[in-house]
Motif scaffolding. Structure first.
Motif, short mmCIF file in Angstrom:
data_model
loop_
_atom_site.label_atom_id
_atom_site.label_comp_id
_atom_site.label_asym_id
_atom_site.label_seq_id
_atom_site.Cartn_x
_atom_site.Cartn_y
_atom_site.Cartn_z
N MET A 206 0.60 -5.26 -4.57
CA MET A 206 -0.54 -4.93 -3.71
C MET A 206 -0.10 -3.76 -2.80
SD MET A 206 -1.57 -8.89 -2.89
CE MET A 206 -3.00 -8.56 -1.85
N HIS A 207 0.08 -2.60 -3.43
CA HIS A 207 0.73 -1.49 -2.73
C HIS A 207 -0.16 -0.86 -1.66
CE1 HIS A 207 4.01 -1.95 -5.48
NE2 HIS A 207 3.19 -1.83 -6.52
N THR A 208 -1.46 -0.86 -1.88
CA THR A 208 -2.37 -0.32 -0.86
C THR A 208 -2.30 -1.15 0.41
OG1 THR A 208 -3.84 0.49 -2.60
CG2 THR A 208 -4.76 0.33 -0.39
N GLU A 209 -2.26 -2.48 0.23
CA GLU A 209 -2.15 -3.37 1.39
C GLU A 209 -0.79 -3.19 2.07
OE1 GLU A 209 -3.28 -4.12 -1.51
OE2 GLU A 209 -5.27 -5.02 -1.24
N ALA A 210 0.25 -2.97 1.27
CA ALA A 210 1.58 -2.73 1.84
C ALA A 210 1.58 -1.48 2.71
CB ALA A 210 2.61 -2.59 0.72
N ILE A 211 0.90 -0.44 2.25
CA ILE A 211 0.83 0.81 3.02
C ILE A 211 0.11 0.58 4.35
CG2 ILE A 211 -0.23 3.11 3.06
CD1 ILE A 211 0.32 3.16 -0.05
N LYS A 212 -0.99 -0.18 4.31
CA LYS A 212 -1.72 -0.47 5.55
C LYS A 212 -0.83 -1.20 6.55
CE LYS A 212 -6.30 -0.73 3.35
NZ LYS A 212 -7.34 -1.66 2.84
N MET A 213 -0.04 -2.13 6.03
CA MET A 213 0.85 -2.90 6.90
C MET A 213 1.92 -2.00 7.51
SD MET A 213 0.83 -5.96 8.02
CE MET A 213 -0.38 -6.62 6.86
N LEU A 214 2.45 -1.07 6.69
CA LEU A 214 3.47 -0.15 7.19
C LEU A 214 2.88 0.85 8.19
CD1 LEU A 214 5.33 0.47 3.80
CD2 LEU A 214 6.30 -0.64 5.83
N GLN A 215 1.63 1.21 7.99
CA GLN A 215 0.96 2.10 8.96
C GLN A 215 0.79 1.38 10.31
OE1 GLN A 215 -2.43 3.11 6.54
NE2 GLN A 215 -1.54 5.06 5.87
N SER A 216 0.60 0.07 10.25
CA SER A 216 0.54 -0.71 11.51
C SER A 216 1.91 -0.69 12.19
CB SER A 216 0.13 -2.16 11.22
OG SER A 216 -1.18 -2.20 10.70
N ALA A 217 2.97 -0.78 11.37
CA ALA A 217 4.33 -0.72 11.93
C ALA A 217 4.60 0.63 12.57
CB ALA A 217 5.35 -1.00 10.81
N LEU A 218 4.03 1.69 12.00
CA LEU A 218 4.22 3.04 12.55
C LEU A 218 3.72 3.14 13.98
CD1 LEU A 218 3.29 5.79 9.91
CD2 LEU A 218 5.46 5.51 11.14
N GLU A 219 2.68 2.41 14.27
CA GLU A 219 2.05 2.51 15.60
C GLU A 219 2.93 1.93 16.70
OE1 GLU A 219 -1.73 0.62 15.25
OE2 GLU A 219 -2.45 1.98 13.68
N ILE A 220 3.89 1.08 16.31
CA ILE A 220 4.71 0.42 17.34
C ILE A 220 6.19 0.73 17.25
CG2 ILE A 220 3.12 -1.52 17.71
CD1 ILE A 220 4.74 -3.16 15.74
#
Length: 465
Positions: A113-127
């Motif tokens: 589920m690579h698209t979902e993985a990217i979204k999760m990593l983008q959330s990590a980028l914010e913090i």
């Protein structure tokens, strides 16, 4: 006396391993457990890492970092549901812990589920305060999706955050290569080199791009700059040698390949290229010496055995060529390139049964070139193995329909086996495809060619002189 950080880690590790041997229970603070676990994970000692996590959580059950290490191990073991459950609990406790999002992304990635993985990593980028690692992970997820443009962009952001992350630079070049953007790759590398003029890796990559574009003088200059930046950079000397070969500057190429042998453990590739250069220079003894050194260094490298075999074939020394190709086959009997040469050499030595076996093995290993089918068929005809030849040609016809060389042979073979109706059928097919190839019948089946009915059919397509 105060211990250094490394000494403290080593002391903790020694205490922990001593505890495992004696079954004593000693106390470690949570940071000590984290360092112990990290050490074991980095060294691939998963079972010891699991023990440290278990003991660590027994002493520090509220430690978020220790629970995250437990998640990392569960993800490694593909126990994704258990890992996900722990992460959900941790997310309730610490919404600003980037590692929770990274591990969540790892789980999504493992589930494709690579698209979902990217979204999760983008959330990590914010913090996060460490952009480079997150951008690298996002780039890898885009690679899984084969979205090379976004992958390239992510790795570029990673390199912006950490200019010495050469793995990111290599990944950027991989994306450029896949997208066939050679010129753009060179432009990007030049921008990078404006900021990092002594980066040997970047100069090396510039050289490879110019090499692929066949701009050999520019490639040579780039590899020279890579060597100026790091005069022990083996890869630059190897690539420079390849360019010098293209420029027919064989003595200089040999010098560069020899430098690699001095700087690092000898490689079969360097010996092979040195041998090729000496052969081009007409120094046969030196060429052969290096070819033999190639297979000594790496007996599984087919290019080495092929170089020796081809060397003797060019010298028309087929007995020596046969000796070496047999040695190669004894090492790897599934290598189709060996069997093709085995067949060719035996044919030149008039060992027809062995040659036929070589062609047969080549076909069995997937070498379906038309020449292989034809050569085998002609040998079978010479051996009188007509039925086997027919079977082989019918197989060939599946790969090469409407091929005159096959149709003429089938015609002759069916006439030889008293199957006249099929013989006329294939003869007509062959003449329709290419009437000038009737000479195949004349050469391979002279007795059939002399038949009045056969000549009449041929005459109806082409006027015989």
């Amino acid at each position: 006396m105060q211990l250094s950080h490394n000494e403290e880690d080593n002391f903790s590790l020694a205490r922990f391993e001593s505890m495992l041997k004696t079954n004593d229970v000693l106390f470690f603070d949570s940071n000590e457990f984290e360092n112990i676990i990290n050490h074991y994970l980095e060294n691939g000692k998963i079972s010891l890492a699991k023990k440290a996590v278990k003991m660590g959580l027994a002493q520090h059950p509220a430690s978020v970092n220790l629970r995250l290490y437990k998640v990392e191990i569960l993800v490694f073991e593909d126990k994704l549901d258990l890992a996900d459950g722990i992460l959900n609990e941790l997310k309730e406790l610490e919404t600003s812990n980037e590692e929770i999002y990274i591990q969540k992304a790892q789980i999504y990635s493992k589930r494709d589920m690579h698209t979902e993985a990217i979204k999760m990593l983008q959330s990590a980028l914010e913090i996060t305060l460490e952009d480079a690692e997150i951008f690298s992970l996002i780039g890898m997820e885009y690679l899984f999706l084969e979205d090379f443009e976004n992958a390239k962009y992510s790795f570029m952001k990673c390199l912006e955050a950490d200019e010495e992350d050469y793995s990111a630079l290599y990944n950027i070049m991989y994306c450029f290569d896949f997208l066939e953007q050679k010129t753009e790759a060179i432009d990007y590398l030049n921008l990078y080199l404006n900021k990092n003029p002594y980066c040997e890796v970047a100069w090396h990559q510039v050289g490879k791009q110019y090499f692929d574009l066949k701009e050999y003088n520019k490639a040579l200059a780039a590899f020279d700059f890579a060597i100026i930046s790091d005069d022990r950079f083996v890869g630059a000397y190897l690539e420079k040698g390849k360019v010098l070969e293209k420029l027919k500057r064989y003595n200089e190429a040999i010098e560069n390949y020899n430098i690699t042998l001095e700087l690092d453990d000898p490689t079969s590739f360097a010996y092979l290229r040195i041998g090729k250069c000496f052969e081009k220079l007409g120094c046969d003894d030196f060429a052969l010496k290096n070819y033999k050194q190639t297979v000594h260094e790496d007996p599984l490298l087919d290019k080495g055995w092929i170089a020796i075999t081809d060397f003797y074939i060019k010298k028309l020394n087929f007995q020596k060529a046969l000796y070496y190709i047999n040695k190669a086959i004894n090492i790897d009997e599934e290598n189709v390139l060996y069997w093709k040469r085995y067949a060719k050499i035996n044919r030149r030595l008039n060992f027809y049964e062995e040659a036929e076996q070589g062609y047969k093995k080549s076909l069995e290993l997937g070498n379906y070139e038309l020449e292989t089918w034809i050569r085998r068929c002609d040998i079978l005809i010479g051996l009188g193995e007509y039925e086997t030849a027919i079977s082989s040609m019918l197989q060939a016809l599946e790969f090469y329909p409407n091929t005159a060389e096959i149709e003429y042979r089938l015609a002759g073979l069916f006439f030889c086996t008293n199957k006249g109706e099929k013989g006329y059928f294939h003869l007509n097919n062959a003449l329709k495809i290419d009437s000038e190839y009737y000479i195949i019948i004349e050469e391979l089946f002279p007795n059939i060619f002399e038949r009045k009915s056969v000549k009449q059919i041929i005459n109806s397509f082409v006027k015989l002189s």
